[in-house]
Every structure is written in structure tokens, then in C-alpha cells.
Design an enzyme around this catalytic site. Structure first.
Site, PDB file in Angstrom:
ATOM      1  N   CYS A 229       0.892  -1.161   0.000  1.00 36.43           N
ATOM      2  CA  CYS A 229       0.000   0.000   0.000  1.00 36.43           C
ATOM      3  C   CYS A 229       0.929   1.208   0.000  1.00 36.43           C
ATOM      4  O   CYS A 229       1.841   1.264  -0.819  1.00 36.43           O
ATOM      5  CB  CYS A 229      -0.964  -0.038   1.183  1.00 36.43           C
ATOM      6  SG  CYS A 229      -0.220  -0.425   2.772  1.00 36.43           S
ATOM      7  N   SER A 230       0.755   2.152   0.903  1.00 34.26           N
ATOM      8  CA  SER A 230       1.706   3.249   0.980  1.00 34.26           C
ATOM      9  C   SER A 230       2.853   2.903   1.924  1.00 34.26           C
ATOM     10  O   SER A 230       4.015   2.887   1.535  1.00 34.26           O
ATOM     11  CB  SER A 230       1.003   4.531   1.453  1.00 34.26           C
ATOM     12  OG  SER A 230       1.900   5.619   1.462  1.00 34.26           O
TER      13      SER A 230
END
Length: 455
Positions: A229-230
């Protein structure tokens, strides 16, 4: 039923007894997970020395999400070109004990090459991306894939987009052709485009769709799933955990003492902050409960009978999503569990109905039958209606001798001749064929007599 499904049923029963995935007790579980995770660093169970080195610190997107040394991904490809071995990523063991996942952060502009070194060296076929490039006005991930009619050059790697399609409203699928030193491979990327940071999707179906599609694309070949994800912890941890439990279910290896608490705790020993928030923790419980519910329904005697008749309950035997024919209805988890304890679809609510008899004889004063017409041609039953003629009487909806152009009898709005309605007193018919009794709410499906006319 297999021992694995017995374990799934036991998990559901315990979850229901505790109040479902919204129960307050899960808050205490997650607080304990966070406390134990924090203690690992002080006790020396997990260390982050490589991530803390001066030359590697700039490669970390967030200062508080550093990969553990014990499970970190070590790059060897292109080290001779002066590139180091560090990337912010960790291996996570799968249901079979292998290195099934690489949990990593979204690449930074200066770590794009490291990302593709990872993908190539460990023969990654499928990348699961659980974020967007920009979220709430902040850059969350650098674009590492090519766009249409573009050749993206990243160091010695060349990336071309060969196909892009929407799996559904939440998921985008891209197929990339990656070339390195005159060798080419196809890499699939599944991007979840509507998953809020630190939040959860609207329902488990979209997450189950993503991991099912990832496994379909992965096939039986080697190589881990690359999940990011981030930061590579919260949403990444949810996807890894859901896929991990799904593999236990498919291989029928759910242990007798199966515990999601233990699974998440083990994930966190391998990747820091995997499943980052309490809301995400509850969502994993909700998703796993739906998987187990679907598996138990498929294994019920009713489902087995359908399989024997070659009419499967679902076309996709590996799908644990909500059946399209049975749309998800918001309801407490306990309701779902009780429906499993007593297999069988709930009966639909039905209004009171009246079975209508097409009487054999012509009404008094009616003319003779048309030439060549036999009395047997008049259907015994015509339609079913809810409207009574009056107290203790039942209205007929068609009469003999009245036909439309299509050959059907039109509905009669009132008694057309004497005797069109038969008396019913206290539930006992006073005359006629003996079928004109009021039908109460049915207790279950039943087959009508062969003489009935289908409506």
C-alpha cells in the site's frame, strides 16, 4: 464434514458467543497485539538495524515503519552495479510455511529501481496494490508501471503496458511486459482504487475478489505475491491475512485451535504494524467469518445433494464471496451463524392465498358447449388470488366459455353466474370438488398436483 470445517464452525460459534466482529472484546485483543508488538523491539526479539543505517534511511517512506532484520528482503541483483541490498520490505510466510508474500512500501522516486529489482529477482508474477498514487492531496506511491502507449525505462528495466481493464468498480487489472537484459516476463498488477488509508472497504466481497483474482493469475508457479500500500503495513496486512486464511481453508488445514489473534500476531512478527488499526482488525474478522460461512454452506447436506444432481450451489467452487443470487443484507453476525447451525435457506414471507377451482359444469342458464369441445379441456385450476368474494366465499378468476384472443380466460371482477363462488365454512368446504380451502402460510416448498395450471 472435515476437521478443517469443524474448526471453521468452532471459530464462528466462538465469535458469535463473544458478540460478533463488532464486539468490545476485540478492542482488548487489538490493544494487546499492539502492546506485544511494541515489546519485541525492547526485548530484542525484532531489530531494525539495516533500516536504520544512514544510507538506507532515505529509502524509507515513513520513519516509524522499518522492516525487521529477521525477515527483511535482501536484494542481490545488480549489486555489482553499486546498488545496495536494502529495500523496505519483509517476507511473510504463507499457509504452507513458504515465503508466500513480500510486504513492502509503495516505491519512492529514488527506490523505483529497487522495486523492480525485487520483482525480477524473486520472480514475482502478481503485484497487489492497495492504495492510489494520491490520497487526500498527498503522494502515497510513485507510479512504477507504464501507461498506455508508453515505454517506462527504470535503470536496466523496460516496462510496457500490454493490457488494462476494470475487474469491477474497485479493482483495476494491468498486465505489464517487463524486459531486463533481453529477457521479458509478464507481470500482473491488481490495484484496489477505493480503499481509504487507515480505513476499510465497504464489504468483504471486494477484498475476496482481489485475492481470488490474484491466485488465479498466480497459478501454481513459484514466486511470492508482492503486496503493498503506501507504508506496506495496514492495508497490506489485511490482504496478506485474508489470503493466508483462505489458503488454510482451500487446503483444509485450519488447525483445531484456529485463532485470528495468533495469525495477526505472527504476521506482525514478520512485518511491523501489519493490520494497523482496530477497524482493520475487525474487518479481517468480518471477512474470515464470511469465508467460513460460505464454506460451511457449500458443505451442507443440501449443497451435497445439489452436487450429486450436478447442479452446484455456485459456479466458482473457490469463491467465498456472497452469492449474487443471495445479496448481502445488513444483519448481525449472530443471525448468519444461526442460519448455519440449522442449514437451509430461510423461507420467504408469503401472503395468504386462495386456490381457485375451475368448476366442471356450466353455470345455470348457460348455453351448450361449442361443437367438438370436451369438458375435460377446461382446466381444473386457473389462477390463485388473494381477494375473497365475501365472508366465507372465494372468488373465481376465470369462467368457462370466456376466452381471449390468446386463449386465456380473462379475470372476472365479480361472480358471473350462480355458484361461481363456493361456500367455505369453518375451514370445511360445503360442496364441490373439495379443493377450495384457504391455504395458510406454507411451512416449506411443495409440489402442486399435476392437474394444476401453471401461472
Amino acid at each position: 464434514m472435515s476437521r478443517s470445517l469443524d474448526s471453521a464452525r468452532s471459530f464462528l460459534e466462538q465469535l458469535e458467543a463473544r458478540g460478533g466482529h463488532k464486539a468490545a472484546i476485540l478492542s482488548g485483543e487489538f490493544r494487546d497485539i499492539r502492546a506485544r508488538s511494541a515489546s519485541w523491539k525492547t526485548e530484542g526479539v525484532c531489530s531494525t538495524e539495516a533500516a536504520s543505517q544512514l544510507g538506507n534511511m532515505k529509502k524509507n517512506r515513513y520513519k516509524d515503519v522499518l522492516p525487521y532484520d529477521q525477515t527483511r528482503v535482501i536484494l542481490s541483483l545488480l549489486q555489482e552495479e553499486g546498488h545496495g541490498d536494502y529495500i523496505n520490505g519483509n517476507f511473510i510466510r504463507g499457509a504452507d510455511g513458504s515465503q508466500a508474500y513480500i510486504a513492502t512500501q509503495g516505491p519512492l522516486p529514488h527506490t523505483l529501481l529497487d522495486f523492480w529489482r525485487l520483482v525480477w529477482e524473486f520472480e514475482v508474477k502478481v503485484i497487489l496494490m492497495a492504495c492510489r498514487e494520491m490520497e487526500q492531496g498527498q503522494k502515497k506511491c510513485e507510479r512504477y508501471w507504464a501507461q498506455e502507449q508508453e515505454q517506462l525505462k527504470i535503470g536496466l528495466f523496460s516496462v510496457i503496458l500490454t493490457k488494462a481493464m476494470q475487474v469491477n468498480a474497485d479493482i483495476m487489472l494491468r498486465t505489464l511486459q517487463v524486459t531486463f537484459q533481453e529477457k521479458s516476463r509478464s507481470v500482473h498488477q491488481l490495484q484496489f482504487i477505493s480503499w481509504p488509508d487507515h480505513g476499510v472497504p465497504n464489504n468483504p466481497d471486494c477484498v475476496l475478489t482481489m485475492v481470488e483474482e490474484a491466485r488465479r493469475l498466480q497459478g501454481s508457479g513459484p514466486g511470492p505475491l508482492c503486496v503493498h500500500c503506501s507504508a506496506g503495513c495496514g492495508r497490506t496486512g489485511v490482504l496478506c491475512t485474508v489470503d493466508y486464511v483462505r489458503q488454510l481453508l482451500l487446503t483444509q488445514t485450519i488447525p483445531p485451535n484456529f485463532s485470528l489473534y495468533d495469525v495477526v500476531l505472527e504476521m506482525r512478527k514478520q512485518r511491523p504494524s501489519a493490520i494497523q488499526t482496530e477497524e482493520q482488525y475487525r474487518f479481517v474478522y468480518h471477512t474470515v467469518a464470511q469465508m467460513f460461512c460460505s464454506a460451511l454452506q457449500n458443505a451442507s447436506p443440501h449443497s451435497e445433494k445439489l452436487k450429486e444432481n450436478r447442479s452446484p450451489l455456485r459456479g466458482d467452487a473457490l469463491s467465498f464471496r456472497t452469492s449474487p443470487a443471495l445479496p448481502a443484507i445488513p444483519r448481525p453476525l449472530g443471525v448468519i451463524l444461526r442460519s448455519i447451525s440449522v442449514p437451509g435457506a430461510p423461507a420467504l414471507a408469503m401472503e395468504d392465498a386462495y386456490a381457485v377451482v375451475q368448476k366442471r359444469g356450466a353455470p345455470e342458464g348457460a348455453g351448450p358447449e361449442p361443437s367438438g369441445r370436451r369438458a375435460e379441456e377446461s382446466p381444473l385450476y386457473s389462477q390463485v388470488t388473494r381477494a375473497p368474494c365475501g365472508p366465507g366465499r372465494t372468488r373465481l378468476t376465470s369462467g368457462p366459455g370466456r376466452k381471449t384472443r390468446g386463449g386465456r380466460s380473462p379475470a372476472i371482477q365479480g361472480p358471473a353466474w350462480p355458484g361461481a363462488c363456493e361456500d367455505v365454512a369453518n375451514g370445511v368446504q360445503t360442496g364441490g370438488l373439495g379443493f377450495n380451502l384457504r391455504i395458510g402460510r406454507p411451512k416449506g416448498p411443495r409440489d402442486p398436483p399435476a392437474e394444476w395450471t401453471r401461472v
